[in-house]
Design a protein around this motif. Structure first.
Motif, PDB file in Angstrom:
ATOM      1  N   ILE A  74      -9.752   6.572   0.115  1.00 13.23           N
ATOM      2  CA  ILE A  74      -9.863   5.459  -0.837  1.00 13.23           C
ATOM      3  C   ILE A  74      -8.627   4.571  -0.787  1.00 13.23           C
ATOM      4  O   ILE A  74      -8.721   3.340  -0.819  1.00 13.23           O
ATOM      5  N   TYR A  75      -7.466   5.203  -0.688  1.00  9.47           N
ATOM      6  CA  TYR A  75      -6.202   4.458  -0.727  1.00  9.47           C
ATOM      7  C   TYR A  75      -6.052   3.513   0.463  1.00  9.47           C
ATOM      8  O   TYR A  75      -5.656   2.350   0.294  1.00  9.47           O
ATOM      9  N   VAL A  76      -6.346   3.989   1.652  1.00  6.15           N
ATOM     10  CA  VAL A  76      -6.107   3.176   2.850  1.00  6.15           C
ATOM     11  C   VAL A  76      -6.954   1.898   2.850  1.00  6.15           C
ATOM     12  O   VAL A  76      -6.400   0.789   2.921  1.00  6.15           O
ATOM     13  N   PRO A  77      -8.298   1.983   2.753  1.00  2.00           N
ATOM     14  CA  PRO A  77      -9.064   0.723   2.724  1.00  2.00           C
ATOM     15  C   PRO A  77      -8.801  -0.096   1.463  1.00  2.00           C
ATOM     16  O   PRO A  77      -8.834  -1.333   1.514  1.00  2.00           O
ATOM     17  N   GLY A  78      -8.543   0.580   0.328  1.00  2.00           N
ATOM     18  CA  GLY A  78      -8.268  -0.155  -0.903  1.00  2.00           C
ATOM     19  C   GLY A  78      -7.000  -0.973  -0.807  1.00  2.00           C
ATOM     20  O   GLY A  78      -6.962  -2.145  -1.227  1.00  2.00           O
ATOM     21  N   ILE A 158      -4.908   7.196  -7.472  1.00  2.00           N
ATOM     22  CA  ILE A 158      -5.252   6.307  -6.358  1.00  2.00           C
ATOM     23  C   ILE A 158      -5.166   4.849  -6.794  1.00  2.00           C
ATOM     24  O   ILE A 158      -4.622   3.995  -6.073  1.00  2.00           O
ATOM     25  N   ILE A 159      -5.689   4.546  -7.977  1.00  2.00           N
ATOM     26  CA  ILE A 159      -5.652   3.167  -8.481  1.00  2.00           C
ATOM     27  C   ILE A 159      -4.215   2.692  -8.640  1.00  2.00           C
ATOM     28  O   ILE A 159      -3.849   1.586  -8.225  1.00  2.00           O
ATOM     29  N   ILE A 162      -2.576   2.142  -5.181  1.00  2.00           N
ATOM     30  CA  ILE A 162      -3.035   0.908  -4.529  1.00  2.00           C
ATOM     31  C   ILE A 162      -2.368  -0.300  -5.169  1.00  2.00           C
ATOM     32  O   ILE A 162      -1.885  -1.214  -4.474  1.00  2.00           O
ATOM     33  N   TRP A 163      -2.330  -0.316  -6.499  1.00  2.00           N
ATOM     34  CA  TRP A 163      -1.707  -1.443  -7.207  1.00  2.00           C
ATOM     35  C   TRP A 163      -0.243  -1.591  -6.817  1.00  2.00           C
ATOM     36  O   TRP A 163       0.241  -2.705  -6.606  1.00  2.00           O
ATOM     37  N   LYS A 164       0.461  -0.490  -6.713  1.00  2.00           N
ATOM     38  CA  LYS A 164       1.892  -0.554  -6.411  1.00  2.00           C
ATOM     39  C   LYS A 164       2.171  -0.881  -4.947  1.00  2.00           C
ATOM     40  O   LYS A 164       3.146  -1.563  -4.634  1.00  2.00           O
ATOM     41  N   SER A 165       1.324  -0.414  -4.045  1.00  5.90           N
ATOM     42  CA  SER A 165       1.642  -0.492  -2.617  1.00  5.90           C
ATOM     43  C   SER A 165       1.072  -1.712  -1.915  1.00  5.90           C
ATOM     44  O   SER A 165       1.390  -1.931  -0.745  1.00  5.90           O
ATOM     45  N   ALA A 166       0.236  -2.490  -2.579  1.00 11.59           N
ATOM     46  CA  ALA A 166      -0.437  -3.601  -1.896  1.00 11.59           C
ATOM     47  C   ALA A 166       0.508  -4.732  -1.515  1.00 11.59           C
ATOM     48  O   ALA A 166       0.146  -5.580  -0.694  1.00 11.59           O
TER      49      ALA A 166
END
Length: 291
Positions: A74-78, A158-159, A162-166
């Protein structure tokens, strides 16, 4: 001044020594320790592949591995999707756009502890902002206990991740967008292509080399996740949010099972190497070669 052939090597010697002592040395040592049982204070006892056998025969290990794979899937494509969406959003010639670029990148350089405090408050069961909105606006009397429910805890992490790493993928994609020739878009406009057509037939294909790079770095991030688990859930409840890096930490610094933790680290390394090799093999089927 006489030139000495050893002079260049003397300049790089501190870096080489640091690499050997602080990188290569621990790698070799942890590999040897993975074949022993050792608690740090006693003498290591050679046990062969017992640590690896224990890992593969443990239900907890398979649950943790499953959590890690779900996190990565989930993390990678997100992260890639959000990074690309933000890059497209800020790739505009507007006044003050640099301010928004900085705002969108800010989470990537913010301390995970600070991020965890804010998101813990948002997802808190009783006094959290999200559950308050669900109770008052959507009239849900008993909203989920996001961080204390084994069904939702991992997905919350995961959410947040994703928010932090984008931010980093956003900047990488933005650099890729700047490298696409405007003549391609001008030709597409002449042919009557709309925005979706330009995105699908020009932007995304031209960004495939960038996407491959982002894929690899986010894959490494996914299998190295630790801080968000440590700061928000501590791996709970009932190991439902425990991933392999956090499980390695638990066995190393809580249970002092250094041999078992080292074997887990090498299992994790093998998983990452295999997935990375698969991605490098598969890139010829979807990455567009640019000269």
């Amino acid at each position: 001044m006489r030139y000495n052939r050893l002079t260049p090597y003397l300049f790089v010697l501190p870096m080489i020594l640091g690499l050997i002592i602080f990188r290569l040395g621990p790698i070799i040592a942890s590999f040897l320790i993975s074949f022993t049982t050792w608690r740090g204070t006693s003498k290591p006892v050679f046990v062969g592949f017992d640590n690896y056998s224990e890992a593969f025969s443990s239900d907890v290990f398979w649950e943790v591995l499953r959590n890690t794979l779900v996190f990565a899937l989930i993390y990678v494509p997100g992260t890639m999707f959000l990074g690309l969406a933000l890059a497209l959003l800020i790739n505009q010639q507007l006044r003050g756009i640099s301010f928004f670029r900085g705002i969108y990148y800010l989470p990537a350089i913010t301390s995970m502890v600070a991020v965890a405090l804010v998101w813990n408050w948002i997802f808190a069961s009783r006094f959290g902002l999200l559950n308050y909105v669900l109770r008052t606006v959507f009239l849900i009397p008993d909203p989920p206990r996001w961080l204390s429910d084994s069904e939702t805890a991992l997905y919350v992490l995961i959410i947040v991740s994703i928010w932090k790493s984008a931010g980093l993928p956003m900047m990488v994609y933005l650099a890729g967008l700047k490298g696409i020739p405007n003549t391609l878009y001008e030709a597409a406009n002449i042919d009557g292509a709309n925005g979706w057509d330009r995105l699908r037939h020009i932007t995304i294909p031209m960004l495939t080399p960038v996407s491959f790079f982002v894929l690899i770095i986010t894959l490494f991030d996914a299998f190295g996740t630790f801080e968000v688990t440590f700061a928000m859930t501590g791996g709970g409840p009932l190991n439902s949010s425990t991933t392999l890096p956090f499980y390695i930490y638990q066995n190393s610094f809580r249970f002092f099972r250094y041999g078992f933790a080292s074997s887990l680290a090498y299992i994790l390394m093998i998983v990452v190497v295999v997935l990375t090799a698969i991605n490098f093999w598969a890139r010829k089927h979807w990455v567009q070669q640019t000269n």
